[in-house]
Design a protein around this motif. Structure first.
Motif, PDB file in Angstrom:
ATOM      1  N   LYS A  35       2.534  19.265 -47.401  1.00  0.00           N
ATOM      2  CA  LYS A  35       1.360  20.298 -47.701  1.00  0.00           C
ATOM      3  C   LYS A  35       1.937  21.584 -47.388  1.00  0.00           C
ATOM      4  O   LYS A  35       1.159  22.362 -48.173  1.00  0.00           O
ATOM      5  CB  LYS A  35       0.128  19.412 -46.547  1.00  0.00           C
ATOM      6  CG  LYS A  35      -0.599  18.300 -46.872  1.00  0.00           C
ATOM      7  CD  LYS A  35      -1.031  17.536 -45.562  1.00  0.00           C
ATOM      8  CE  LYS A  35      -2.098  18.493 -45.077  1.00  0.00           C
ATOM      9  NZ  LYS A  35      -2.531  17.857 -43.875  1.00  0.00           N
ATOM     10  N   ASN A  36       2.648  21.993 -46.689  1.00  0.00           N
ATOM     11  CA  ASN A  36       2.914  22.992 -46.618  1.00  0.00           C
ATOM     12  C   ASN A  36       4.233  23.517 -47.214  1.00  0.00           C
ATOM     13  O   ASN A  36       4.534  24.759 -47.270  1.00  0.00           O
ATOM     14  CB  ASN A  36       4.024  23.012 -44.909  1.00  0.00           C
ATOM     15  CG  ASN A  36       2.900  23.142 -43.842  1.00  0.00           C
ATOM     16  OD1 ASN A  36       2.370  24.261 -43.565  1.00  0.00           O
ATOM     17  ND2 ASN A  36       2.592  22.131 -43.053  1.00  0.00           N
ATOM     18  N   LEU A  37       4.728  22.659 -48.229  1.00  0.00           N
ATOM     19  CA  LEU A  37       5.808  23.124 -49.061  1.00  0.00           C
ATOM     20  C   LEU A  37       5.303  22.700 -50.482  1.00  0.00           C
ATOM     21  O   LEU A  37       5.570  21.673 -51.259  1.00  0.00           O
ATOM     22  CB  LEU A  37       7.111  22.559 -48.910  1.00  0.00           C
ATOM     23  CG  LEU A  37       7.656  22.959 -47.478  1.00  0.00           C
ATOM     24  CD1 LEU A  37       8.977  22.075 -47.330  1.00  0.00           C
ATOM     25  CD2 LEU A  37       8.010  24.474 -47.533  1.00  0.00           C
ATOM     26  N   PRO A  38       4.392  23.308 -50.999  1.00  0.00           N
ATOM     27  CA  PRO A  38       3.651  22.746 -52.526  1.00  0.00           C
ATOM     28  C   PRO A  38       4.671  22.907 -53.470  1.00  0.00           C
ATOM     29  O   PRO A  38       4.586  22.092 -54.471  1.00  0.00           O
ATOM     30  CB  PRO A  38       2.505  23.665 -52.539  1.00  0.00           C
ATOM     31  CG  PRO A  38       2.606  24.780 -51.764  1.00  0.00           C
ATOM     32  CD  PRO A  38       3.383  24.277 -50.494  1.00  0.00           C
ATOM     33  N   GLY A  39       5.626  23.696 -53.511  1.00  0.00           N
ATOM     34  CA  GLY A  39       6.703  23.936 -54.525  1.00  0.00           C
ATOM     35  C   GLY A  39       7.660  22.825 -54.492  1.00  0.00           C
ATOM     36  O   GLY A  39       8.465  22.647 -55.432  1.00  0.00           O
ATOM     37  N   PHE A  40       7.779  22.218 -53.750  1.00  0.00           N
ATOM     38  CA  PHE A  40       8.712  21.097 -53.053  1.00  0.00           C
ATOM     39  C   PHE A  40       8.351  19.594 -53.647  1.00  0.00           C
ATOM     40  O   PHE A  40       6.985  19.442 -53.682  1.00  0.00           O
ATOM     41  CB  PHE A  40       9.441  20.751 -51.715  1.00  0.00           C
ATOM     42  CG  PHE A  40      10.117  22.079 -51.180  1.00  0.00           C
ATOM     43  CD1 PHE A  40      11.130  21.750 -50.435  1.00  0.00           C
ATOM     44  CD2 PHE A  40       9.727  23.339 -51.394  1.00  0.00           C
ATOM     45  CE1 PHE A  40      12.002  22.772 -49.966  1.00  0.00           C
ATOM     46  CE2 PHE A  40      10.440  24.453 -50.878  1.00  0.00           C
ATOM     47  CZ  PHE A  40      11.576  23.882 -50.345  1.00  0.00           C
TER      48      PHE A  40
END
Length: 226
Positions: A167-172
Motif C-alpha cells: 500500500k505504501n509502495l504503489p509503484g512496486f
C-alpha cells in the motif's frame, strides 16, 4: 539484466531460489550469515554477500556493496526452539520475531533506495501457511496440527507487513509466498513437497512484471484469498 538479492540463501529453499533465479537469467546476490558457507552459491554462479538480517551494520554493509537492485527476496527465517506453550517466554518470542519480521524491515528499508531506482521493483516476502489463521483452524490443511506460537505469529505478521508495504509502495510489486509443507530441516524433512515445489510461488512472484499482482499471498497453486 535483472539483479536480485536473496536473504538466507545458503541452503534449502533459499539455495533453490538462487538456482532457479540464476537459471532465469538474474544476477543474484546471495545473502549469507557466514561467508564460509558460500561454496554452494558460488557453484551456482551467484555472488555471495555477508548479510545477517538481525544485525543492522551487516545489512547496511551488504546493501552498500550492491550497485543496483530490481528484486528483493526476503527468505531468511528461523523456526525457534520452543514448540510447546510451556516454557515459552518473551526472549524466545523476541528472537523469532527479530529474524522473521524485524529482519525483513531492516533489509527492505536498506534496499529501498536501490529498488526505487529500478524500472520494475519487486519484493517477495517468504511467509507460510502457518501464518494464515484460517488454515490453522482447518483440519483439511497441513497447518492444522501446528501449535507452536512464535513461528506462526511471525509469519502472520509477515503477511500483514507485505500488504502494508504494498500500500505504501504503489509503484512496486510486493507480495508474500507460501512454500507449503516442503521437506526441509525445519520439519525433519517430513514435508511432502520438494524444495523445487516449495519455491514455485517465490519464483513466480520474483519474476513478475510491472503489471503483475501486488499485496497478494500466493502458494504454488496461485493466489490465496485472505
Amino acid at each position: 539484466m535483472t539483479t536480485t538479492l536473496i536473504t538466507g540463501a545458503g541452503r534449502s529453499l533459499g539455495l533453490e531460489t538462487v538456482r532457479r533465479l540464476r537459471d532465469a537469467g538474474h544476477t543474484v546476490y546471495a545473502g549469507l550469515r557466514d561467508l564460509a558457507d558460500a561454496g554452494p552459491v558460488r557453484e551456482l554462479g551467484a555472488i555471495p554477500v555477508q548479510l545477517d538480517v538481525t544485525d543492522q551494520a551487516s545489512v547496511d554493509a551488504a546493501l552498500a556493496s550492491i550497485p543496483e537492485l530490481d528484486v528483493l527476496v526476503n527468505n531468511a527465517g528461523v523456526l525457534g526452539t520452543r514448540h510447546a506453550l510451556d516454557g515459552l517466554d518473551a526472549t524466545e518470542m523476541t528472537q523469532v520475531l527479530d529474524t522473521n519480521v524485524v529482519g525483513i524491515v531492516r533489509v527492505t528499508q536498506a534496499a529501498l533506495p536501490l529498488l526505487r531506482a529500478s524500472a520494475s521493483p519487486v519484493i517477495v516476502n517468504v511467509a507460510s501457511g502457518v501464518g494464515f489463521a484460517r488454515w490453522l483452524l482447518d483440519p483439511a490443511h497441513d497447518e492444522f496440527p501446528v501449535t507452536a506460537v512464535p513461528y506462526a505469529a511471525s509469519k502472520a505478521a509477515v503477511i500483514a507487513l507485505t500488504v502494508q508495504y504494498a500500500k505504501n509502495l504503489p509503484g512496486f510489486r510486493v507480495n508474500a509466498s507460501d512454500p507449503g509443507y516442503t521437506a526441509t530441516a525445519f520439519n525433519g524433512f517430513s514435508g511432502h513437497q520438494t524444495v523445487t515445489e516449495g519455491t514455485d510461488a517465490t519464483i513466480a512472484l520474483a519474476t513478475i512484471g510491472p503489471d503483475g499482482p501486488t499485496a497478494e499471498f500466493h502458494n504454488r497453486d496461485g493466489r490465496i484469498d485472505y
